[in-house]
Design an enzyme around this catalytic site. Structure first.
Site, PDB file in Angstrom:
ATOM      1  N   GLY A 111      19.263  -2.584  25.828  1.00  0.00           N
ATOM      2  CA  GLY A 111      18.697  -1.274  26.120  1.00  0.00           C
ATOM      3  C   GLY A 111      19.638  -0.320  26.810  1.00  0.00           C
ATOM      4  O   GLY A 111      19.325   0.858  26.961  1.00  0.00           O
ATOM      5  N   CYS A 320      -3.301   3.100   0.877  1.00  0.00           N
ATOM      6  CA  CYS A 320      -2.228   3.627   0.032  1.00  0.00           C
ATOM      7  C   CYS A 320      -2.768   3.873  -1.376  1.00  0.00           C
ATOM      8  O   CYS A 320      -3.393   3.004  -1.977  1.00  0.00           O
ATOM      9  CB  CYS A 320      -1.061   2.645  -0.012  1.00  0.00           C
ATOM     10  SG  CYS A 320       0.189   3.083  -1.239  1.00  0.00           S
ATOM     11  N   CYS A 323      -0.748   1.212  -3.877  1.00  0.00           N
ATOM     12  CA  CYS A 323      -0.886  -0.245  -3.849  1.00  0.00           C
ATOM     13  C   CYS A 323      -2.141  -0.695  -3.109  1.00  0.00           C
ATOM     14  O   CYS A 323      -2.450  -1.869  -3.098  1.00  0.00           O
ATOM     15  CB  CYS A 323       0.359  -0.886  -3.223  1.00  0.00           C
ATOM     16  SG  CYS A 323       0.481  -0.653  -1.444  1.00  0.00           S
ATOM     17  N   CYS A 344       2.189   4.500   0.827  1.00  0.00           N
ATOM     18  CA  CYS A 344       3.067   3.691   1.665  1.00  0.00           C
ATOM     19  C   CYS A 344       4.399   4.396   1.849  1.00  0.00           C
ATOM     20  O   CYS A 344       4.956   4.965   0.917  1.00  0.00           O
ATOM     21  CB  CYS A 344       3.380   2.352   0.991  1.00  0.00           C
ATOM     22  SG  CYS A 344       2.101   1.132   1.167  1.00  0.00           S
ATOM     23  N   CYS A 350       6.044  -1.359  -1.103  1.00  0.00           N
ATOM     24  CA  CYS A 350       4.927  -0.823  -1.867  1.00  0.00           C
ATOM     25  C   CYS A 350       5.039  -1.254  -3.330  1.00  0.00           C
ATOM     26  O   CYS A 350       4.055  -1.631  -3.963  1.00  0.00           O
ATOM     27  CB  CYS A 350       4.888   0.696  -1.749  1.00  0.00           C
ATOM     28  SG  CYS A 350       3.441   1.473  -2.496  1.00  0.00           S
TER      29      CYS A 350
END
Lengths: 389, 363
Positions: A111, A320, A323, A344, A350
């Site tokens: 970080g 979606c 899909c 998606c 997808c």
């Protein structure tokens, strides 16, 4: 690079190349030799990997601080480089070493933003130059490389970055998340679970989450040193007071390993939990701001939130349209006939779902990572504070 | 899949490139040669070299041609090329007294040692569009000139220095200059790094920020000791003998500013600002000298904030990030939409609706 730049991180030198893990290649070890040796024969070895690439030659690597034999010799070296002469994986070997050193340091301090001497790349700054420098410093000829921009392999900028890696580093491109050894991404973490054999390189526009509360890098570095994040907390609190919500969209600030406040890059909140205790190494790179930082595998990553105002992921009212997924990040699409659809965002996954609707995000690994089964929070449940961890 | 708007591949990129290239070649005139650009657009070439941080007139001219005259794009091309080159050596520091000046004006004094040299300038010309510009004749052809040895000129500000009126910026003690292209710039930055960033800064940005303090947003309003344009020798250490050897020369512009802000309470001295860039660019060196001085002086305005100045002036950084906003942002925008809808749902439930809303600016 000057000698001074190298000596800063002497302690990390012995570990050079370790970060590349599986992607470490012959070219990389040889690169190490070419910078420690003073002869030019190491150059011939590094060249080997390039012969097949046709026409890509390289400027002679020389060690910093090594006096050339003569002015003529020096000029000859310049001429042989030529205008077309780019090194394997574009960057010269010193630059790759420096980027890898900064990367190792970043992994050692999860970080923490590590400055590095970001080079000008043949892409505009702000268009993935940090990501591509880290990718190119890791890539070897055996790697399989995937590039996505806002979830799509087909975006023009992703295609451009992929093209640079393909032509200079001779890597195999892929669109399949599970097949890639290194994935460079702008603003998404793929839906499919990443493994410990993969590295995700995220492009970062704005490195410091504290930039929201103070523009000065100098002051913010002090805050990080003292772990003084009070201004950030106050800003979140003011958000709640004003809007009754934490109103941050993407790039939701997280606390890494209980120590450093970090911007996960502008990934949607949907992706934030994927960073927590993952198997994968996440590298974050900002070319314009010249910083690299990292979330190593098995590291705690916690979004900043209050007990009564929890971290919330995005909500989607529809599955979606392509899909039928309800467990993926979707973006809304306004069609020519005035309708709004949701599709998606991870196009590669997808397409897999369109072929096989039952395929799961963890279909290729035999363990449960937790977040991949998270359904979206229902829209009407948002007022109850949404989900927490 | 017709509605997924930003799908494209390499073929599309290639076609877009070809269309861009067509813009340059579709006219009826002959293509302009790189030599023509180098010789006839010297100011542009100089600007590209100083913003690109590489003295290479032919490459700069080539970059300008490739960029169709966009100076920032051209200096970006030059920098991207430069960043792949090894840095072989440092040149030997050279005093600007050794410059062969073709122009030197000193606004601070009426007469100066060596004299005022007006040189080639349009400063005092009436700015009228010239409709007879196409003539190729040399207007100086019938001048009667004596061959004179190049003269090096004594620095005007030496006069003030000898008198102890000029504060010297504190020297860096490690003896080695910082190179921001090879080392990360962190703040507080050494002055050599700041000068390098200013020298590579975008001309418009340097001019604008320099102007800001003259306009009242800052305390610096300098008197120029001198502005020079000329040719500066480049020397390197001979690899065998260790003696400095002159290998080439570069055309540079230089400016030294006296700033009537007193550095010390007990021993009042003028502050000092310095500017030097490749090629001829007087406006940029003057701006640079103002910003060099302003970043060393205290104040609340932007020009006194070193971090602000250094981060803002780089043309390649600002151009890249401004233009990156053209990239697709639909993932982050969806996230932002989710937040504003959540807030609006809540206010619709519970009462007053906010008039404006500040949406977080993510990238």
């Amino acid at each position: 690079m000057t000698d001074r730049g190298e000596s800063d991180d002497d302690t990390l030198r012995t570990g050079d190349g370790v970060d590349a893990g599986e992607s470490s290649t012959a070219a990389e070890t040889e690169a190490g030799e070419s910078t420690t040796g003073t002869e030019t024969d190491a150059e011939d070895e590094t060249r080997e990997g390039l012969e097949s690439d046709g026409g890509v030659s390289e400027p002679a690597p020389s060690s910093p601080g090594v006096a050339p034999e003569s002015v003529d010799g020096l000029l000859e070296g310049v001429e042989s480089a030529g205008i077309e002469g780019y090194n394997y994986a574009y960057l010269d070997e010193h630059t790759k070493r420096e980027v890898r050193r900064a990367t190792l340091k970043a992994i050692a301090i999860p970080g923490h933003q590590v400055p590095f001497a970001s080079r000008e790349m043949p892409l505009a700054r702000g268009w993935g130059t940090g990501g591509i420098q880290v990718s190119l410093s890791l890539l070897g000829p055996d790697d399989t490389f995937k590039v996505i921009d806002q979830g799509s392999d087909e975006s023009v900028n992703a295609a451009n970055i992929r093209r640079l890696a393909e032509t200079t580093a001779n890597v195999d491109p892929t669109r399949d998340t599970t097949a890639a050894s290194i994935i460079q991404t702008r603003h998404r973490i793929p839906e499919e679970v990443l493994t410990d054999e993969q590295i995700l390189v995220l492009q970062v526009p704005t490195t410091d989450p504290l930039r929201k509360v103070d523009g000065s890098d100098d002051r913010n570095r002090r805050r990080h040193a003292h772990q003084n994040y009070s201004k950030m907390w106050v800003s979140l609190y003011e958000n709640v007071v004003e809007w009754d919500e934490i109103q941050i969209g993407a790039a939701y600030p997280v606390l890494v390993n209980g120590r450093y406040l970090m911007s996960p890059s502008p990934i949607p909140r949907w992706d934030t939990p994927k960073l927590h205790q993952a198997e994968t190494l996440f590298l974050f790179a900002a070319g314009r701001e010249a910083r690299i930082y990292a979330v190593p595998p098995h590291t705690d990553v916690e979004p900043l939130a209050f007990e009564d105002k929890r971290f919330q992921r995005e909500r989607f009212p529809e599955a979606c349209a392509l899909c039928g997924s309800t467990d993926t990040y979707r973006t809304e699409v306004e069609t020519d006939d005035g309708k709004r659809l949701y599709a998606c965002n991870d196009t590669s996954f997808c397409e897999k779902r369109q072929r096989d609707p039952s395929i799961q995000k963890a279909h290729h690994v035999d363990r449960d990572v937790g977040w991949e089964r998270l359904e979206e929070p229902a829209v009407d449940a948002a007022n109850d504070g949404g989900e927490g961890r | 899949m017709g509605y997924v708007a930003v799908e494209a591949g390499e073929e599309v990129i290639e076609r877009a490139e070809q269309l861009f290239e067509k813009r340059r070649t579709e006219g009826e005139s002959d293509p302009v040669s790189i030599d023509q650009i180098d010789e006839q657009f010297g100011r542009l070439v100089g600007q590209v070299m100083n913003e690109g941080g590489l003295y290479a007139p032919k490459l700069a001219a080539r970059a300008l041609k490739q960029a169709q005259g966009d100076t920032v794009e051209a200096s970006f091309l030059l920098r991207a090329y430069r960043s792949t080159l090894e840095r072989w050596d440092d040149s030997v520091p050279v005093s600007s007294d050794e410059m062969f000046a073709t122009r030197r004006v000193s606004p601070a004094y009426k007469d100066v040692p060596g004299g005022q040299i007006l040189g080639a300038t349009k400063d005092y010309t009436q700015r009228l569009l010239d409709f007879d510009l196409d003539g190729g004749d040399d207007p100086t052809a019938d001048w009667d000139l004596e061959e004179a040895e190049p003269e090096s000129l004594r620095n005007v500000l030496e006069i003030l220095r000898e008198e102890g009126l000029l504060a010297e910026p504190s020297a860096e003690d490690d003896g080695e200059d910082y190179d921001t292209t090879r080392e990360p710039l962190v703040y507080p930055a050494p002055r050599s790094a700041i000068l390098q960033e200013l020298a590579r800064g975008e001309t418009g940005a340097i001019t604008a920020l320099g102007y800001s303090t003259l306009r009242g947003y800052g305390s610096v309003h300098p008197t120029l000791g001198e502005v020079r344009v000329g040719s500066l020798p480049v020397q390197i250490e001979h690899p065998y003998t260790g003696d400095p050897v002159e290998v080439t020369s570069v055309e540079v512009s230089e400016c030294e500013s006296v700033v009537p802000e007193y550095e010390k309470r007990d021993d009042a001295q003028f502050s000092f600002g310095y500017g030097l860039v490749f090629g001829r660019n007087e406006r940029k060196v003057i701006g640079m000298s103002i910003l060099d001085a302003s970043t060393q002086l205290e104040g609340n305005e932007p020009v006194h904030d070193t971090e602000f100045v250094c981060q803002i002036v780089d043309g390649v950084d600002s151009f890249g990030f401004i233009e990156h906003l053209k990239l697709p942002h639909y993932v982050t925008f969806q996230s932002t939409l989710d937040r504003i809808r959540a807030i609006r749902e809540r206010t619709a439930d519970g009462g007053d609706s906010p008039a404006t809303t500040e949406v977080s600016g993510d990238d």
